[in-house]
Motif scaffolding. Structure first.
Motif, short mmCIF file in Angstrom:
data_model
loop_
_atom_site.label_atom_id
_atom_site.label_comp_id
_atom_site.label_asym_id
_atom_site.label_seq_id
_atom_site.Cartn_x
_atom_site.Cartn_y
_atom_site.Cartn_z
N CYS A 115 -10.67 -54.26 -56.77
CA CYS A 115 -10.32 -53.73 -58.15
C CYS A 115 -9.31 -52.64 -58.01
O CYS A 115 -9.45 -51.55 -57.39
CB CYS A 115 -11.38 -53.63 -59.16
SG CYS A 115 -10.99 -53.05 -60.58
N CYS A 135 -11.24 -49.83 -60.22
CA CYS A 135 -12.43 -48.69 -59.99
C CYS A 135 -12.52 -49.05 -58.37
O CYS A 135 -13.64 -48.71 -57.74
CB CYS A 135 -13.72 -49.35 -60.78
SG CYS A 135 -14.03 -51.12 -60.28
N CYS A 180 -12.79 -58.18 -62.24
CA CYS A 180 -13.62 -57.26 -61.39
C CYS A 180 -14.90 -57.49 -62.38
O CYS A 180 -14.99 -56.93 -63.45
CB CYS A 180 -13.03 -55.69 -61.76
SG CYS A 180 -14.21 -54.71 -61.03
N CYS A 197 -16.38 -53.22 -63.28
CA CYS A 197 -15.81 -52.80 -64.50
C CYS A 197 -15.31 -53.89 -65.70
O CYS A 197 -14.73 -53.22 -66.79
CB CYS A 197 -14.45 -51.64 -64.19
SG CYS A 197 -12.90 -52.56 -63.64
ZN LIG Z 1 -13.13 -52.83 -61.35
#
Ligand SMILES: [Zn+2]
Lengths: 265, 171
Positions: free
Chosen positions: B133, B136, B158, B161
């Motif tokens: 991702c 994050c 993702c 997150c």
């Molecule tokens: Zn993420």
């Protein structure tokens, strides 16, 4: 084995290179058009976008190939003239790509069989002794590789999906299989081009194609149709003998260019 | 922006600097140079400029716009005698996108391309892994669609997150 010949084979006439460019270009022009018919009709939005993207790649490849065909022909025809102003008998695409879309499973099975064919043939043409052809093939090969990833994954999803999706994609394979021998049939033109290292050695590529197709078909819990003497093998596309479907496709593809020659927008 | 008096031929370096101002219409965070679309710049004795470009994907509808943008940027900078030529070999690859440009993509929320594959064909027919991702850095991600709004990007998601994101596909 044929008897050893005293004389070397004659070098290919310029006509052979033109034929090869038209065969490669028309496969992509016709299949790209077929895929574009899905635009706005695919079962999910992501797939609508995917099919349009693959269609665009194929049309882009056709543009490169037909532009080069026009240069080799030397009669002042560009890629648009070749796409819009030839008749069905002048098209050199294989019969597989002109088959109507059918349902989504049929489109994906047709695409998968073609994508694997594209990968193995473009890989060979990317090593052509003809530098322009090799460059175009190397570029198109990279795209064919992610096209086959896309259609291959759909074969797995549909084959190993529901009873209904399995039934439909198996039916598509069974229906389309008779168009695959044409892909690897070498007429005199193809044989001369292969001997010169310009074109692919089509019969020699079939085993690799079959192996790749079989790998996916087996994992998709599908069955490859049997090679049977009862199954008519269809060919003729490379010589301009097409099914009626191509005429209908061309009528739609060419009507705007023919109704408004030279129009710009 | 750099400008030139028509009297002195522009230097190659000056042309490259102008080309840095031309952004890709579909990835506006990168210039056409950073994307590797610009392959060569030549300035002849008379000051005529030839920019060699290579298309990303054969079907990329942006290539015409990119050529127009290049000529417009050069004209604005006072370089009127310019042309754009297309080359297909070597074929464009995302491996030409360098580290600083990859960092810009990630900061923009696009997972940068991973190294292009040169493996065998059977490998192609196996599922590929999703990229980390860009927001994050989690590896708990999935590819939702191989085709995003443009051919060069896939659509991912993702799980850590909850952010959907695009990946610049290795090509
Ligand atoms: Zn993420």
């Amino acid at each position: 084995m044929t008897a050893p010949s005293v004389l070397p084979p004659p070098p290919p006439a310029p006509h052979d290179e033109l034929e090869l460019l038209l065969r490669l270009g028309d496969d992509r022009l016709v299949l790209g058009h077929r895929l574009s018919e899905w635009c706005g009709h695919a079962p999910i939005l992501e797939e609508d976008i995917a099919l349009a993207n693959v269609a665009l790649d194929l049309l882009g490849q056709a543009t490169m190939l037909l532009r080069r065909a026009g240069e080799v022909e030397g009669k002042g025809r560009d890629e648009d003239a070749l796409a819009y102003w030839r008749e069905a008998v002048e098209f050199r695409n294989c019969l597989l790509v002109e088959q109507p879309n059918g349902d989504f499973a049929f489109t994906m099975a047709r695409q998968f069989l073609f994508d694997v064919y594209a990968v193995v043939t473009l890989d060979a043409v990317s090593r052509s002794t003809n530098a322009e052809l090799a460059a175009i093939a190397a570029k198109a090969l990279k795209e064919a590789k992610y096209h086959v990833r896309h259609s291959g994954e759909w074969m797995l999803k549909l084959g190993d999906g529901t009873d209904e999706s399995h039934r439909r994609v198996q039916g598509a394979l069974d229906e389309l299989w008779r168009f695959t021998p044409e892909l690897f049939a070498a007429d005199d033109v193809a044989a001369r081009l292969a001997a010169e290292g310009i074109g692919p050695d089509l019969p020699a590529l079939r085993a690799h194609w079959h192996e790749l197709v079989h790998d996916v078909v087996e994992r998709a819990t599908l069955t490859l149709p049997h090679e049977s003497s009862h199954t008519p093998h269809l060919n003729g596309g490379r010589a301009g003998m097409h099914s009626e479907h191509l005429g209908h496709l061309l009528a739609e593809m060419q009507i705007v260019a023919r109704s408004h020659p030279g129009a710009k927008w | 922006m750099v400008s030139h008096s028509p009297a002195s031929p522009p230097s190659r370096a000056a042309i490259l600097e102008i080309l840095d101002s031309v952004k890709d219409p579909e990835v506006p965070v990168l210039s056409v140079r950073e994307l590797g679309i610009v392959r060569d710049v030549e300035v002849d004795d008379a000051g005529a400029v030839t920019v060699t470009v290579t298309p990303t994907y054969s079907g990329c509808p942006a290539i015409q716009a990119i050529e127009d943008d290049i000529l417009a940027a050069l004209a604005t900078a006072g370089v009127a005698d310019a042309r754009v030529v297309t080359s297909y070999a070597p074929a464009w690859t995302t491996d030409w996108i360098e580290a600083d440009a990859r960092a810009k993509l990630k900061a923009y929320g696009i997972a940068p391309p991973r190294p292009a594959e040169h493996g065998g064909l059977v490998q192609l027919l196996r599922a590929r892994t999703a990229p980390p991702c860009p927001y994050c850095d989690s590896r708990d991600t999935e590819i939702r669609s191989e085709f995003g709004p443009t051919a060069c990007k896939s659509v991912c998601w993702c799980r850590s997150c909850g952010q959907p994101f695009e990946e610049f596909k290795a090509f």
